[in-house]
Write an enzyme that holds these catalytic residues in place. Structure first.
Site, PDB file in Angstrom:
ATOM      1  N   GLY A 179       5.672  -3.675   3.315  1.00 43.32           N
ATOM      2  CA  GLY A 179       6.289  -3.013   4.464  1.00 43.32           C
ATOM      3  C   GLY A 179       6.033  -1.530   4.570  1.00 43.32           C
ATOM      4  O   GLY A 179       6.281  -0.930   5.617  1.00 43.32           O
TER       5      GLY A 179
ATOM      6  N   GLU B 133       4.798  -5.849  -3.051  1.00 44.19           N
ATOM      7  CA  GLU B 133       3.780  -6.637  -2.352  1.00 44.19           C
ATOM      8  C   GLU B 133       3.163  -5.848  -1.191  1.00 44.19           C
ATOM      9  O   GLU B 133       3.191  -6.284  -0.046  1.00 44.19           O
ATOM     10  CB  GLU B 133       4.409  -7.913  -1.763  1.00 44.19           C
ATOM     11  N   PRO B 134       2.593  -4.688  -1.462  1.00 41.95           N
ATOM     12  CA  PRO B 134       2.044  -3.905  -0.355  1.00 41.95           C
ATOM     13  C   PRO B 134       0.731  -4.475   0.158  1.00 41.95           C
ATOM     14  O   PRO B 134      -0.105  -4.931  -0.620  1.00 41.95           O
ATOM     15  CB  PRO B 134       1.801  -2.527  -0.990  1.00 41.95           C
TER      16      PRO B 134
ATOM     17  N   ARG C 240      -0.628  -3.475   3.993  1.00 45.46           N
ATOM     18  CA  ARG C 240      -1.121  -2.463   4.928  1.00 45.46           C
ATOM     19  C   ARG C 240      -1.283  -1.080   4.281  1.00 45.46           C
ATOM     20  O   ARG C 240      -2.244  -0.370   4.570  1.00 45.46           O
ATOM     21  CB  ARG C 240      -0.119  -2.356   6.082  1.00 45.46           C
TER      22      ARG C 240
ATOM     23  N   CYS D  76     -12.568 -13.145  28.245  1.00 47.66           N
ATOM     24  CA  CYS D  76     -11.978 -13.491  29.546  1.00 47.66           C
ATOM     25  C   CYS D  76     -10.464 -13.532  29.476  1.00 47.66           C
ATOM     26  O   CYS D  76      -9.848 -14.600  29.558  1.00 47.66           O
ATOM     27  CB  CYS D  76     -12.520 -14.834  30.000  1.00 47.66           C
TER      28      CYS D  76
ATOM     29  N   TYR E  17      -4.802  -6.426   8.764  1.00 45.04           N
ATOM     30  CA  TYR E  17      -4.521  -7.332   9.887  1.00 45.04           C
ATOM     31  C   TYR E  17      -5.546  -7.160  11.015  1.00 45.04           C
ATOM     32  O   TYR E  17      -5.215  -7.295  12.193  1.00 45.04           O
ATOM     33  CB  TYR E  17      -3.081  -7.146  10.390  1.00 45.04           C
TER      34      TYR E  17
END
Ligand code: LLP
Length: 413
Positions: A239, A271-272, A274, A340, A369
């Site tokens: 987080g 648990e990093p 990002r 499209c 991500y």
């Protein structure tokens, strides 16, 4: 601007460490992801240092970017891996992880995935359903595995300050177990004879804009843990934010200062995802067409929502910059992809110099991500991924651009 020590301009050219982004694009074509392994390792060490007093076990969250080169790089410096599927466990093992270095999380683990994890000796199950305990216990028994480490995931019923689509700790979210449910399990832990209830897990959301929800969540986890002697580990999830250059976010140190006084006496797992990989990656794309319409300038580029879905899925803003600087005068433009879909927009109101067809742009802070959420929509091949070696002066391919043949690989003709 969200440039950093690894992603910066030198002589008006964008570099990833010592390699020019333009050179990579010339060799590899576009769209192409580029990751700085040096930045990955710097970010990892920054977290280790910030939490040093509590000697954290850092399990990199593979969901942020599961390219095997990233996993191998982090495993080589002693990180564990946080996995949310048997596929991620498979990749982590291929990357050299030992079972005990893996934590297996996820709100919907299948019995097959549980079996796979147990057969490979994963270190921890983060559990979010009571029936999941029955599955793990039964399968463990059939495999002769005892004392399987369980961390019950707490839903602390706090609302994190982040985009609603990536908040996980409020009561209405599908994640975790309520405090009441956890206490009930722990009061009856002997019902699951092959399991060892040794941890509490809490993760309140991703890209957190302050430390308040983390503080509340970790405090509740700690209060529960204090009541049971068997619980010696607190897993406080991921987080921690990355700097997208659009809002002030708290540093890793701020999270460490908030959390550490609350967890004294416990083993700590982090648990990093990002915060390790986010600002280590860029996506290079090329201008295909330029259109003036409805009073706006549209740069139609060869990158799209199929390579980077975050802008359309979370209204995320990623800064977009020219690979070669030059003209300083900028104007506002939309950077859009060829897919499209009206929402295939990579950036609105982007300040850019007047571009020509063939000019290249870099979308910043896309290491997390980004490529992992890429899709084959519109039968677009998955993009190439490049890593720059930790020394900064050489690069290699971490994923080839997908071929048209491989688009059909698993389809039956
Ligand atoms: N641990 C748990 C239990 C998680 O659910 C997550 C992320 C992490 C760790 C890693 O979180 P991080 O350190 O990366 O914030 N696709 C979204 C983010 C989804 C995050 C899901 N869970 C995005 O692009 O923003």
């Amino acid at each position: 601007m969200s440039l950093n020590t690894s992603i910066e301009y030198r002589d008006e050219q964008l570099y990833v460490d010592d390699i020019s982004a333009d050179d990579i694009a010339t060799h590899m074509g576009t769209p192409t992801y580029v990751y700085s392994l040096k930045r990955v390792l710097d970010n990892y060490r920054r977290i280790q240092d910030a939490f040093a007093t509590v000697k954290p076990h850092v399990h990199y969250s593979a969901k942020a970017n599961a390219n095997i080169q990233i996993l191998k790089t982090l495993l080589s410096v002693g990180a564990g891996i946080d996995c949310v599927s048997a596929g991620e466990i498979f990749k982590a093992l291929k990357g050299g992880a030992k079972g005990e270095q893996i934590v297996f999380a996820g709100v919907g683990k299948t019995p097959d995935e549980i079996k796979f994890a147990l057969e490979n000796g994963v270190g921890w199950f983060n559990v979010e359903n009571i029936a999941e305990l029955d599955y793990i216990n039964r399968i463990a028994k059939s495999l002769g595995r005892r004392e399987v480490n369980i961390a019950l995931r707490l839903n602390p019923e706090v609302t994190a300050n982040t985009h609603p689509n990536i908040a996980t700790g409020h009561g209405a979210a599908k994640f975790g177990l309520t405090e009441k449910a956890i206490l009930h399990v722990l009061d009856n832990m002997s019902d699951w004879a092959n399991l060892a209830f040794t941890g509490i897990h809490v993760h309140v959301g991703s890209q957190l804009h302050d430390t308040n929800a983390t503080q509340k969540g970790v405090q509740t986890a700690r209060d529960i843990a204090d009541r049971y002697e068997s619980i010696t580990t607190l897993n406080i999830g991921g987080g921690m934010p990355t700097d997208y250059g659009t809002a002030n976010v708290p540093s890793v140190d701020a999270f460490a200062e908030t959390v550490m006084p609350l967890v004294e006496g416990y083993d700590i797992i982090l648990e990093p995802g990002r915060s390790i990989i986010g600002d280590a990656g860029i996506l290079i794309t090329e201008v295909l067409y330029i259109k003036q319409q409805a009073g706006e300038t549209f740069y139609i580029v060869d990158g799209s929502m199929t390579e980077l879905i975050r802008p359309m899925l979370y209204d995320a803003t990623h800064q977009i910059v020219p690979v070669k600087q030059g003209k300083t005068e900028t104007h506002s433009a939309q950077v859009v992809g060829p897919v499209c879909e009206t929402t295939d927009v990579l950036g609105r109101n982007v300040a850019l110099p007047q571009l020509q067809i063939g000019d290249r742009l870099a979308i910043l802070t896309v290491g997390a991500y980004g490529a992992v959420m890429a899709s084959n929509y519109n039968a677009r091949p998955l993009p190439a991924e490049i890593v720059i070696a930790p020394e900064g002066n050489s690069w290699h391919i971490a994923r080839k651009r997908q071929s048209y043949e491989n688009l059909l690989r698993d389809e039956l003709e």
